[in-house]
Design an enzyme around this catalytic site. Sequence first.
Site, PDB file in Angstrom:
ATOM      1  N   HIS A  94       0.799  -1.235   0.000  1.00 28.56           N
ATOM      2  CA  HIS A  94       0.000   0.000   0.000  1.00 28.56           C
ATOM      3  C   HIS A  94       0.827   1.278   0.000  1.00 28.56           C
ATOM      4  CE1 HIS A  94      -0.203   1.236   4.436  1.00 28.56           C
ATOM      5  NE2 HIS A  94       0.360   0.058   4.528  1.00 28.56           N
ATOM      6  N   CYS A 121       0.948   6.384  12.539  1.00 28.10           N
ATOM      7  CA  CYS A 121       0.741   5.518  13.699  1.00 28.10           C
ATOM      8  C   CYS A 121       0.939   6.259  15.008  1.00 28.10           C
ATOM      9  CB  CYS A 121       1.696   4.339  13.650  1.00 28.10           C
ATOM     10  SG  CYS A 121       1.715   3.557  12.062  1.00 28.10           S
TER      11      CYS A 121
HETATM   12  N1  PLP Z   1       7.756   0.140   8.015  1.00 23.96           N
HETATM   13  C1  PLP Z   1       7.667   1.417   7.630  1.00 23.96           C
HETATM   14  C2  PLP Z   1       8.912   2.204   7.434  1.00 23.96           C
HETATM   15  C3  PLP Z   1       6.411   1.998   7.418  1.00 23.96           C
HETATM   16  O1  PLP Z   1       6.341   3.283   7.036  1.00 23.96           O
HETATM   17  C4  PLP Z   1       5.257   1.209   7.622  1.00 23.96           C
HETATM   18  C5  PLP Z   1       3.905   1.809   7.471  1.00 23.96           C
HETATM   19  O2  PLP Z   1       3.712   2.991   7.685  1.00 23.96           O
HETATM   20  C6  PLP Z   1       5.410  -0.131   8.003  1.00 23.96           C
HETATM   21  C7  PLP Z   1       6.671  -0.630   8.196  1.00 23.96           C
HETATM   22  C8  PLP Z   1       4.218  -1.025   8.225  1.00 23.96           C
HETATM   23  O3  PLP Z   1       3.695  -1.448   6.996  1.00 23.96           O
HETATM   24  P1  PLP Z   1       2.230  -2.117   6.964  1.00 23.96           P
HETATM   25  O4  PLP Z   1       1.269  -1.007   7.162  1.00 23.96           O
HETATM   26  O5  PLP Z   1       2.136  -2.730   5.601  1.00 23.96           O
HETATM   27  O6  PLP Z   1       2.208  -3.131   8.046  1.00 23.96           O
END
Ligand code: PLP
Length: 393
Positions: free
Chosen positions: A205, A329
């Site tokens: 995504h 987040c």
């Molecule tokens: N790692 C990084 C650097 C991210 O920016 C994100 C999502 O914002 C993730 C991991 C997590 O990805 P997912 O939403 O597909 O679990």
Amino acid sequence: MAAEVIYMDNNATTRVAPEVFEEMRPYFCDLYGNPSSMHAFGGQVGRKLAEARGRVASLLNVEPDELVFTSCGTESDSTAILSALEAFPEKRHIITTRVEHPAVKNLCERMQSRTGHKYRLTRLSVDRQGMLDLDEYEKALADDTAIVSVMWANNETGVVFPVEKMAAMAKEHGILFHTDAVQAVGKIAIDLEKAPVDFLSLSGHKLHAPKGVGVLYVRKGTPYVPFLIGGHQERGRRGGTENVASVIGLGKACELAGRMMAEENTRVKALRDRLEAGLLAAIPHAILNGHPDHRLPNTSNISFEYVEGEAILLHLDRYGICASSGSACTSGSLEPSHVMRAMGVPFTAAHGSIRFSLSIYNTEKEVDFILEHLPGIISNLRELSPFWQNMNK
Ligand code: PLP
């Protein structure tokens, strides 16, 4: 896309590209067979899945059978780190950085605290521009290090870490290296023939594929312990029937990303730079967070001192402008993000940090619109700020 929305929050999630959606469409109601089935109806889905695997592999310059489809970037991160810890139970040290996404940060901290401090955790510091110190890293590499996990690019500032070099240094010590490349894939060129990483995580995504699909790259020969135990899918490396339509969408998105990379690094970068330069020139006490050059081409993180990021976002939202303060987040909490704190951004600036993250769908007109309205929003908010009033007494 709704015409009235100016979407500059692409590090949070992206629009599914229309070409990606069209590629996925037949795999819901018509070609719905299970790719693992013996019959021809499922077999044709299996072949399309293999094509998607090949497309992801080309973008990273790896072999298709080095890829494991997962449910998201977070699952890929967990799988890589937990696999290394399980493969080398005698090794009790993890190296990571202070600015990782919670998908890595919280897992590593949990391994340290919830296992009665069985694991020693080194969290590499960053400087004011968000850059790592390779001497500190070299000193941290130890005989009992099970894994190094360092993101390729930071989600909040876009700062790009020297992953090729860091992976090579880990290799010299015989230590496994994982990189969370969720923000980097599709935005900058990644060639895993040149970067000797053992594991790499990506997420659909963030590159115009749907939510709920990811990939873990596992270099051939790397010790590997599955995270999801179940059926024989993904050659026994991840149980669970593949999210077929989304995997097919991800394959198409990787093909598009390969073709659009030049535009991302020219037109999109130029838009980002114009937005950034315009805001820094028009608004006093505005500070760029992150290294000006070692950065993703789409990301700009700017602190507007003496105002709250949340208030800025609400005002932008009234104009239909979507941006973010800190990572998606961490918003909702009033604490400045751990990334801003690790970089030593002063309190008065950390609270007013806004991330603009662009994509190929953004236009000059949208940049002009933000440049027209944001300076007024900041000056109105500062009129209400006790900090600002004290300063200007
Ligand atoms: N790692 C990084 C650097 C991210 O920016 C994100 C999502 O914002 C993730 C991991 C997590 O990805 P997912 O939403 O597909 O679990």
